[in-house]
Design an enzyme around this catalytic site. Sequence first.
Site, PDB file in Angstrom:
ATOM      1  N   ALA A 262       0.954  -1.083   0.065  1.00  0.00           N
ATOM      2  CA  ALA A 262      -0.037   0.184   0.024  1.00  0.00           C
ATOM      3  C   ALA A 262       1.021   1.408   0.007  1.00  0.00           C
ATOM      4  O   ALA A 262       0.249   2.482   0.443  1.00  0.00           O
ATOM      5  CB  ALA A 262      -0.821   0.101   1.156  1.00  0.00           C
TER       6      ALA A 262
ATOM      7  N   ASN B  46       2.293  -3.440   7.764  1.00  0.00           N
ATOM      8  CA  ASN B  46       3.255  -3.932   6.844  1.00  0.00           C
ATOM      9  C   ASN B  46       3.898  -2.668   6.074  1.00  0.00           C
ATOM     10  O   ASN B  46       5.054  -2.961   5.575  1.00  0.00           O
ATOM     11  CB  ASN B  46       2.232  -4.939   5.852  1.00  0.00           C
ATOM     12  CG  ASN B  46       2.153  -6.105   6.395  1.00  0.00           C
ATOM     13  OD1 ASN B  46       2.867  -6.905   6.886  1.00  0.00           O
ATOM     14  ND2 ASN B  46       0.420  -6.478   6.497  1.00  0.00           N
TER      15      ASN B  46
ATOM     16  N   HIS C  90      -1.322   6.953   4.079  1.00  0.00           N
ATOM     17  CA  HIS C  90      -0.038   6.717   4.297  1.00  0.00           C
ATOM     18  C   HIS C  90       0.896   7.943   3.703  1.00  0.00           C
ATOM     19  O   HIS C  90       0.724   8.128   2.669  1.00  0.00           O
ATOM     20  CB  HIS C  90       0.652   5.432   3.810  1.00  0.00           C
ATOM     21  CG  HIS C  90      -0.239   4.268   4.105  1.00  0.00           C
ATOM     22  ND1 HIS C  90      -0.189   3.851   5.480  1.00  0.00           N
ATOM     23  CD2 HIS C  90      -0.981   3.337   3.586  1.00  0.00           C
ATOM     24  CE1 HIS C  90      -1.035   2.945   5.637  1.00  0.00           C
ATOM     25  NE2 HIS C  90      -1.566   2.632   4.181  1.00  0.00           N
TER      26      HIS C  90
HETATM   27  N1  LIG Z   1       2.298  -5.267   2.344  1.00  0.00           N
HETATM   28  C1  LIG Z   1       1.030  -4.323   2.346  1.00  0.00           C
HETATM   29  O1  LIG Z   1       1.155  -3.000   2.352  1.00  0.00           O
HETATM   30  C2  LIG Z   1      -0.197  -4.989   2.784  1.00  0.00           C
HETATM   31  C3  LIG Z   1      -1.360  -4.552   2.684  1.00  0.00           C
HETATM   32  C4  LIG Z   1      -2.521  -5.288   3.015  1.00  0.00           C
HETATM   33  C5  LIG Z   1      -2.550  -6.681   3.504  1.00  0.00           C
HETATM   34  N2  LIG Z   1      -1.249  -7.113   3.653  1.00  0.00           N
HETATM   35  C6  LIG Z   1      -0.949  -8.611   4.100  1.00  0.00           C
HETATM   36  O2  LIG Z   1      -1.899  -9.392   3.168  1.00  0.00           O
HETATM   37  C7  LIG Z   1      -2.379 -10.486   4.158  1.00  0.00           C
HETATM   38  C8  LIG Z   1      -3.611 -10.948   3.232  1.00  0.00           C
HETATM   39  O3  LIG Z   1      -4.318  -9.873   3.169  1.00  0.00           O
HETATM   40  P1  LIG Z   1      -6.132 -10.165   2.918  1.00  0.00           P
HETATM   41  O4  LIG Z   1      -6.879  -8.695   2.852  1.00  0.00           O
HETATM   42  O5  LIG Z   1      -6.105 -11.168   1.720  1.00  0.00           O
HETATM   43  O6  LIG Z   1      -6.601 -11.006   4.211  1.00  0.00           O
HETATM   44  P2  LIG Z   1      -7.724 -11.956   4.464  1.00  0.00           P
HETATM   45  O7  LIG Z   1      -8.188 -12.006   5.755  1.00  0.00           O
HETATM   46  O8  LIG Z   1      -9.115 -11.707   3.334  1.00  0.00           O
HETATM   47  O9  LIG Z   1      -7.276 -13.403   3.865  1.00  0.00           O
HETATM   48  C9  LIG Z   1      -6.320 -13.890   4.548  1.00  0.00           C
HETATM   49  C10 LIG Z   1      -6.368 -15.645   4.237  1.00  0.00           C
HETATM   50  O10 LIG Z   1      -5.165 -16.045   4.399  1.00  0.00           O
HETATM   51  C11 LIG Z   1      -5.584 -17.245   5.384  1.00  0.00           C
HETATM   52  N3  LIG Z   1      -4.564 -17.601   6.199  1.00  0.00           N
HETATM   53  C12 LIG Z   1      -4.001 -16.774   7.187  1.00  0.00           C
HETATM   54  N4  LIG Z   1      -3.057 -17.378   7.963  1.00  0.00           N
HETATM   55  C13 LIG Z   1      -2.592 -18.324   7.451  1.00  0.00           C
HETATM   56  C14 LIG Z   1      -1.730 -19.462   7.420  1.00  0.00           C
HETATM   57  N5  LIG Z   1      -0.913 -19.631   8.502  1.00  0.00           N
HETATM   58  N6  LIG Z   1      -1.641 -20.439   6.440  1.00  0.00           N
HETATM   59  C15 LIG Z   1      -2.506 -20.340   5.464  1.00  0.00           C
HETATM   60  N7  LIG Z   1      -3.267 -19.605   5.203  1.00  0.00           N
HETATM   61  C16 LIG Z   1      -3.556 -18.511   6.377  1.00  0.00           C
HETATM   62  C17 LIG Z   1      -6.845 -16.915   5.826  1.00  0.00           C
HETATM   63  O11 LIG Z   1      -7.483 -18.107   6.310  1.00  0.00           O
HETATM   64  C18 LIG Z   1      -7.469 -16.349   4.779  1.00  0.00           C
HETATM   65  O12 LIG Z   1      -7.920 -16.939   3.773  1.00  0.00           O
HETATM   66  C19 LIG Z   1      -2.832  -9.473   5.590  1.00  0.00           C
HETATM   67  O13 LIG Z   1      -2.675 -10.628   6.559  1.00  0.00           O
HETATM   68  C20 LIG Z   1      -1.581  -8.751   5.654  1.00  0.00           C
HETATM   69  O14 LIG Z   1      -0.399  -9.135   6.443  1.00  0.00           O
HETATM   70  C21 LIG Z   1       0.042  -6.322   3.237  1.00  0.00           C
END
Ligand SMILES: NC(=O)c1ccc[n+]([C@@H]2O[C@H](COP(=O)([O-])OP(=O)(O)OC[C@H]3O[C@@H](n4cnc5c(N)ncnc54)[C@H](O)[C@@H]3O)[C@@H](O)[C@H]2O)c1
Length: 261
Positions: free
Chosen positions: A118, A184, A214
């Site tokens: 992001a 993150n 941000h």
């Molecule tokens: N870098 C960035 O700027 C940024 C921005 C947004 C999100 N993110 C990361 O992306 C991740 C995913 O975002 P999202 O919106 O898709 O979340 P979400 O909650 O919609 O989906 C997460 C999925 O991952 C699965 N999951 C969680 N832990 C797991 C594990 N140990 N093994 C297997 N599956 C697992 C969950 O069951 C779910 O299906 C967030 O948790 C965050 O860490 C990063």
Amino acid sequence: MKVALIGNGSIAKIVTQFCAEQRDRYNVVGALGLSKDKASVGPHAVVYTFEEFLAFAPDLVVECAGHSAVAAYAVPLIERGIDQIIVSTGSLADVDLFNAIQAAMRKTQAKVKLPAGALPGIDALSSAKLAGLTRVTLRSAKPPEAWKGTPAEGLHNLQAIRAPLVIFSGSAREAAMMYPKNANVAATAALAGIGFQGTKVELIADPRLACNTHHIEAAGKFGSMALTINANPSPYNPKTSHIAALSIMRLLENETSGIII
Ligand SMILES: NC(=O)c1ccc[n+]([C@@H]2O[C@H](COP(=O)([O-])OP(=O)(O)OC[C@H]3O[C@@H](n4cnc5c(N)ncnc54)[C@H](O)[C@@H]3O)[C@@H](O)[C@H]2O)c1
């Protein structure tokens, strides 16, 4: 290219849709999920053990799950020579995990690719680093309800906040460790720039906001920069900025394009 996903949520869904639109370039062969992930976000199968996941034989794994997934699978993937994109970059604030990833990478050719997520200006920041950075600061502001379930909830009455309130001020490492689901971006800024200790972070609850904002500033030999992003939420998860999924799609584009940008 055979792509496998770790995660079955909002980012996985958007990446799956993107790959389906570009069938000649990408094939999502399967996903690894938690037991609660009953339905797949696409036509691919969801499995629940790492052994089953490896049977998909992916060329590239996209982690879009969370910190626990990076802790569990990043090193085993590297050890098997499989490239991966990690979007839960805050996990890399854990010194032991970061060192284990570095150690594993010395033994294989596998690459770990970090999307900008992001955050704007990651390209400029990582270029500027090469000449020397003197200052990187990040201010991440979100509506008060976005801080529910974080340490901020124990410190402040979130519902009573009427003006922007700084709920955290410190290093990117502290931000990523204390606010793993919200910082993150702090980790990404740190990894692109002057590291987890040198990057100064403020987290703000702002009742005037409808989306996450941000603001990153940096200074160094290159000059200075100040960039702000007002990031709309994902259509599938209000906590995730839509551009996080788009930044993964950009990396996938670069995997298969002749011109890389
Ligand atoms: N870098 C960035 O700027 C940024 C921005 C947004 C999100 N993110 C990361 O992306 C991740 C995913 O975002 P999202 O919106 O898709 O979340 P979400 O909650 O919609 O989906 C997460 C999925 O991952 C699965 N999951 C969680 N832990 C797991 C594990 N140990 N093994 C297997 N599956 C697992 C969950 O069951 C779910 O299906 C967030 O948790 C965050 O860490 C990063």
